[in-house]
Design a protein around this motif. Structure first.
Motif, short mmCIF file in Angstrom:
data_model
loop_
_atom_site.label_atom_id
_atom_site.label_comp_id
_atom_site.label_asym_id
_atom_site.label_seq_id
_atom_site.Cartn_x
_atom_site.Cartn_y
_atom_site.Cartn_z
N GLY A 1 -28.49 0.21 127.42
CA GLY A 1 -28.77 -0.68 128.53
C GLY A 1 -28.96 -2.12 128.07
O GLY A 1 -28.51 -2.53 126.99
N ILE A 2 -29.67 -2.88 128.91
CA ILE A 2 -29.83 -4.32 128.64
C ILE A 2 -30.94 -4.57 127.62
O ILE A 2 -30.79 -5.32 126.66
CB ILE A 2 -30.12 -5.08 129.95
N GLU A 3 -32.07 -3.95 127.82
CA GLU A 3 -33.22 -4.16 126.94
C GLU A 3 -33.13 -3.18 125.78
O GLU A 3 -33.12 -1.96 125.97
CB GLU A 3 -34.52 -3.96 127.70
N VAL A 4 -33.06 -3.74 124.58
CA VAL A 4 -32.96 -2.92 123.38
C VAL A 4 -34.00 -3.37 122.37
O VAL A 4 -34.38 -4.55 122.32
CB VAL A 4 -31.54 -3.03 122.75
N ASP A 5 -34.44 -2.40 121.58
CA ASP A 5 -35.38 -2.76 120.52
C ASP A 5 -34.61 -3.07 119.24
O ASP A 5 -33.38 -3.02 119.21
CB ASP A 5 -36.38 -1.62 120.30
N VAL A 6 -35.34 -3.38 118.21
CA VAL A 6 -34.72 -3.80 116.95
C VAL A 6 -33.88 -2.67 116.35
O VAL A 6 -32.77 -2.89 115.88
CB VAL A 6 -35.80 -4.26 115.96
N GLU A 7 -34.38 -1.46 116.38
CA GLU A 7 -33.67 -0.33 115.79
C GLU A 7 -32.37 -0.05 116.53
O GLU A 7 -31.32 0.16 115.91
CB GLU A 7 -34.57 0.90 115.83
N GLU A 8 -32.42 -0.11 117.86
CA GLU A 8 -31.19 0.12 118.64
C GLU A 8 -30.20 -1.00 118.43
O GLU A 8 -28.98 -0.77 118.38
CB GLU A 8 -31.56 0.28 120.12
N THR B 1 -29.86 -2.78 115.74
CA THR B 1 -29.27 -2.57 114.41
C THR B 1 -28.20 -1.50 114.45
O THR B 1 -27.13 -1.62 113.83
CB THR B 1 -30.38 -2.19 113.42
N GLU B 2 -28.48 -0.45 115.21
CA GLU B 2 -27.50 0.63 115.32
C GLU B 2 -26.21 0.14 116.00
O GLU B 2 -25.10 0.47 115.56
CB GLU B 2 -28.11 1.79 116.11
N LEU B 3 -26.37 -0.67 117.07
CA LEU B 3 -25.19 -1.20 117.75
C LEU B 3 -24.40 -2.11 116.84
O LEU B 3 -23.16 -2.08 116.82
CB LEU B 3 -25.62 -1.95 119.01
N GLU B 4 -25.09 -2.95 116.07
CA GLU B 4 -24.39 -3.84 115.14
C GLU B 4 -23.65 -3.04 114.07
O GLU B 4 -22.54 -3.40 113.66
CB GLU B 4 -25.38 -4.80 114.50
N LEU B 5 -24.28 -1.94 113.64
CA LEU B 5 -23.62 -1.10 112.65
C LEU B 5 -22.36 -0.46 113.21
O LEU B 5 -21.31 -0.43 112.55
CB LEU B 5 -24.60 -0.01 112.18
N ARG B 6 -22.42 0.02 114.43
CA ARG B 6 -21.25 0.62 115.05
C ARG B 6 -20.15 -0.42 115.26
O ARG B 6 -18.96 -0.15 115.04
CB ARG B 6 -21.63 1.25 116.39
N LEU B 7 -20.56 -1.61 115.70
CA LEU B 7 -19.58 -2.67 115.90
C LEU B 7 -18.93 -3.08 114.58
O LEU B 7 -17.71 -3.31 114.51
CB LEU B 7 -20.26 -3.88 116.56
N ALA B 8 -19.76 -3.19 113.52
CA ALA B 8 -19.20 -3.54 112.22
C ALA B 8 -18.25 -2.47 111.71
O ALA B 8 -17.21 -2.77 111.10
CB ALA B 8 -20.34 -3.74 111.21
N ARG B 9 -18.56 -1.22 111.99
CA ARG B 9 -17.67 -0.13 111.59
C ARG B 9 -16.33 -0.24 112.30
O ARG B 9 -15.27 -0.04 111.69
CB ARG B 9 -18.35 1.20 111.90
N TYR B 10 -16.37 -0.55 113.58
CA TYR B 10 -15.12 -0.69 114.35
C TYR B 10 -14.30 -1.88 113.85
O TYR B 10 -13.08 -1.79 113.68
CB TYR B 10 -15.46 -0.86 115.83
N GLU B 11 -14.95 -3.01 113.61
CA GLU B 11 -14.25 -4.20 113.12
C GLU B 11 -13.66 -3.95 111.74
O GLU B 11 -12.54 -4.39 111.42
CB GLU B 11 -15.19 -5.40 113.09
N ASP B 12 -14.41 -3.24 110.89
CA ASP B 12 -13.90 -2.94 109.55
C ASP B 12 -12.66 -2.06 109.63
O ASP B 12 -11.70 -2.25 108.86
CB ASP B 12 -14.99 -2.23 108.75
N LEU B 13 -12.67 -1.12 110.57
CA LEU B 13 -11.49 -0.27 110.74
C LEU B 13 -10.27 -1.10 111.13
O LEU B 13 -9.17 -0.90 110.58
CB LEU B 13 -11.77 0.79 111.80
#
Length: 820
Positions: free
Chosen positions: A308-315, A317-329
């Motif tokens: 959703g819209i409101e995310v904590d630091v851990e979430e 970080t997880e989204l950034e990790l997933r996005l970085a994985r997609y961009e790396d691919l």
């Protein structure tokens, strides 16, 4: 049915049948006649007759079959709870005591029980039938049995029946699989699919290949992992990867989809990565990569929707990790695709170069790539220029100021067993150029000397069995660079020795010979240079020797000018002796120029005259123009008349017209009007008024300016004569075409009247034009006094109408006779 004798009532009409039966109680024919007689009687009476007959002949299949059909017809339309149905069942049972080997009785009985919805009894009856009948007749029972078990919701019973059936007919396994999938028993279906694929003797009844069955199995496993729950599901798909190499991409996607549906996402990623590292074709790579990218995109999108819209630091970080994985691919796609191309052909030099480019900015990866490339590529199987890979490897170290390492790479490159000698020569040349770039000229000379050193035992340059290292000493590329270095850095003696060595090895080209001669001339060794040219002339043939001759003659004339005229003439004559026509023009002009400047004018005119005969026809006109120009300058205008007449006889029609016009113009300027008029009259014989109107316009202007009424009439008469002559040629061609058409469609006498008249008109017109042409065959000489030109036929006995019209008219005319 137990019969009582008192219940049998014999009517008067039945007496004769009864009497026959008393005499022949075991005759089926007599019983059938009796039954046919009583067919309209009450059912009970008819049944009694059948019972009496079967009591006498219990083994008659025909009587049992007719009786059972009759009994089933009697209960048709009644409720299945009617006691009469059970009576019929009992009749079937009694019949089977004697008819248990008859499949038709069993089939009718089972179908009759199916209509009564007696499931258990029907199943047992089918089993009894299979036990009673021989196995060769089971194929008549099984279709109805299978239909029965699939008719009701009794899956366990149906599965057991199918398993029994497949022992007899395994070719129907696909139908069993379809049934299993319809009832949701996917695990059993997957096992049966596996059996079909692994059994070599199995052949699909629907014409499916093993690959199609395997694809259906993989699709079933991947989309239903929980339902199938095969322990060896991954092994099955991986076995397909080894067996069906043309569908690798689809199978990798199936395996990944199996784990995705099983919620094992990390395992699915591992499968995708493994697939990208192992596929061999671009098509398979595209399938796997697109599925992988779609999976990463969907998981990222799904996670973003869950957060959703409101995310904590851990979430976050997880989204950034997933996005970085997609961009790396996405960024790794070019490199992964390059890996696919290298797996297809690991000896592709161009793809290795592309891989180095993809690692731009990563020195360690570039070096590792170069090292892997030179270890992997087999020189005999290499696609592309293998030496360029070694050279670029060395240049990479050179660009990073590691000259010592670059020399090591070049040293190793010279030891590679290339297919072509030129590749090794290129490596030596690049190495020498690197040394020159860094100011090591002496080292470059040593490298060239080392590269051109002959082997202990001489070998043929084209001997493919010998390694290139033993044949490179004859490489012209090496010797050319060696000679250039010696010219720039060495001494005259060393450079001359290099050129002499090239000639001795017989690898010189005309350009090498020319360079050698120029080098000697620059050092004032003129006679040595001429000797070098002569060596080159002896080595090569026409047309390759043209450049050497051209340079030799030019330099010789520059050096000696007119001091050695006889030697120069000998050289020119030697050159022109075997010179092809295409190369003769410039050499003749150079020869004539020498004679004009240093020799005799008479000799120059002879050279020009020879040139007009030696050059190709398309160059003759330009040579005659030059000939006329120089003759006019040396002897004057009047001397050119002979040249004009020679050119008119020698040139083709187009050039002949131009020469005639120029000749006539010159005579007009000299005041020789009659001579000019005769030239116009001569030229008119090759000028069709329809094609060359400019010629007739110039002649008309000439007569307007210098002629009179008689000369103008003569002009018009000649023009009409030429029109008639050329029209005659056209008409004769038309007549020939019409004659050929007539030979196909029929003779002239077979033509229509209009066609006959047209033919006669054409023939008459051709004869008239031919007569007119005969009357105007000669040109009247000029009435004026003085010198004149006369045109006379070459033969007085041959008539004009006998001259072939297909030959050019100019070739039928005599040369111009000049009278002083």
């Amino acid at each position: 049915m137990i019969m009582d004798a008192s219940s049998i009532i014999i009517e008067a009409d039945d007496v004769q049948y009864e009497e026959e039966l008393l005499r022949n109680p075991f005759s089926v024919k007599h019983w059938q006649r009796y039954i046919e007689h009583k067919k309209d009687a009450a059912p009970e009476k008819l049944n009694i007759i059948y019972e009496r007959a079967l009591l006498q002949m219990p083994g008659s299949y025909k009587l049992w079959h007719l009786y059972l059909r009759l009994r089933m017809e009697q209960v048709k339309g009644r409720c299945v709870t009617d006691p009469e149905f059970e009576s019929v069942n009992n009749t079937f049972e009694r019949a089977l005591v004697f008819m248990h080997k008859m499949p038709r009785i069993w089939i009718d009985y089972c179908r009759f029980l199916m209509n009564q919805r007696k499931i258990t009894r029907t199943r047992k009856t089918f089993d009894r039938a299979l036990c009673a009948l021989p196995i060769t007749q089971h194929n008549r029972i099984w279709p109805l049995y299978l239909k029965f078990v699939m008719l009701y919701n009794i899956p366990e019973t149906a599965v057991r029946v199918w398993r029994r059936y497949l022992k007899l007919c395994p070719e129907d396994t696909e139908d069993y699989i379809s049934y299993l999938m319809s009832i949701g028993r996917l695990e059993e279906a997957a096992k049966r699919y596996e059996w079909c694929v692994n059994t070599d003797s199995f052949t699909s009844k629907y014409g499916k290949s093993k690959h199609q069955l395997w694809s259906e199995l993989c699709e079933l496993i991947s989309k239903n992992p929980q339902e199938t729950s095969l322990k060896n599901a991954e092994a099955i798909i991986r076995h397909g990867l080894q067996r069906y190499t043309d569908q690798v991409g689809m199978l990798w996607n199936s395996l990944a989809e199996y784990y995705i549906i099983s919620a094992l996402f990390e395992r699915a990623r591992d499968v995708y990565e493994e697939g990208l590292r192992s596929v061999m074709t671009v098509r398979d790579f595209t399938q796997v990569f697109d599925a992988y990218a779609q999976f990463e995109e969907l998981t990222l999108k799904k996670r973003m929707e869950e957060v959703g819209i409101e995310v904590d630091v851990e979430e976050e970080t997880e989204l950034e990790l997933r996005l970085a994985r997609y961009e790396d691919l996405m960024q790794r796609r070019p490199l992964l695709l390059n890996s696919v191309m290298l797996r297809q052909n690991p000896h592709n030099v161009l793809e290795w170069q592309k891989r180095v480019t993809l690692y731009e900015g990563k020195p360690k990866m570039i070096v590792a790539t170069y090292m892997e490339a030179v270890k992997t590529i087999d020189p005999k199987q290499a696609t592309g220029k293998l030496f360029s890979l070694w050279v670029n490897f060395a240049k990479f170290y050179e660009e990073n100021n590691q000259i010592v390492d670059a020399r090591i790479i070049f040293e190793r490159a010279t030891e590679v067993l290339y297919v072509k000698v030129d590749d090794l020569a290129s490596v030596w040349c690049e190495w020498a150029e690197m040394e020159i770039r860094h100011g090591n000229e002496e080292e470059a000379l040593k490298l060239m000397k080392r590269a051109t050193a002959p082997p202990p035992q001489k070998v043929a340059y084209n001997d493919e069995s010998e390694p290139v290292q033993r044949r490179v000493y004859k490489s012209l590329k090496l010797w050319s660079m060696y000679a250039d270095l010696e010219e720039c850095l060495g001494t005259f003696k060393s450079c001359k020795a290099v050129y002499d060595r090239i000639i001795d090895l017989r690898i010189a080209t005309p350009q090498i010979i020319i360079n050698y001669g120029m080098f000697l001339q620059e050092n004032s060794y003129f006679e040595e240079a001429f000797k070098a040219y002569e060596k080159g002339i002896s080595l090569f043939k026409w047309p390759y020797v043209y450049d050497i001759w051209n340079t030799y003659l030019t330099k010789f004339l520059e050096r000696y000018k007119g001091t050695k005229i006889e030697r120069a003439r000998d050289l020119f004559e030697q050159c022109l002796e075997k010179c092809p026509p295409n190369y003769a023009r410039n050499l003749f002009l150079l020869y004539a120029k020498m004679e004009e400047e240093h020799g005799l004018a008479r000799h120059a005119m002879q050279v020009y005259s020879r040139a007009t005969k030696a050059v190709p026809p398309e160059e003759k006109l330009s040579i005659y123009n030059i000939y006329l120009q120089h003759a006019q300058q040396i002897y004057g205008v009047t001397k050119t008349r002979e040249i004009y007449q020679e050119a008119i006889d020698d040139l083709p029609d187009e050039g002949c017209r131009e020469m005639c016009l120029r000749f006539a113009e010159m005579e007009r300027k000299l005041g020789e009007i009659d001579r000019a008029r005769e030239i116009y009259a001569y030229c008119s014989q090759i000028c069709d008024p329809r094609i060359t109107p400019e010629f007739w316009a110039k002649w008309t202007d000439f007569e307007v300016a210098h002629g009179n009424e008689d000369t103008m009439k003569e002009l018009l008469r000649i023009k009409r004569s030429m029109q008639a002559k050329y029209n005659t040629q056209v008409n004769m061609m038309s007549a020939q075409m019409l004659a050929s058409a007539g030979s196909v469609a029929g003779t002239v006498s077979d033509l229509a009247p209009g066609a006959k008249d047209g033919m006669r008109m054409l023939e008459a017109r051709a004869v008239a034009m031919n007569k007119e042409e005969q009357m105007s065959t000669s040109v009247a000489p000029s009435a004026a006094g003085g010198s004149k030109i006369m045109f006379v036929r070459g033969s007085t006995t041959k008539r004009d109408d006998e001259i072939p019209l297909l030959l050019p008219l100019r070739h039928l005319l005599p040369p111009i006779i000049v009278e002083e």
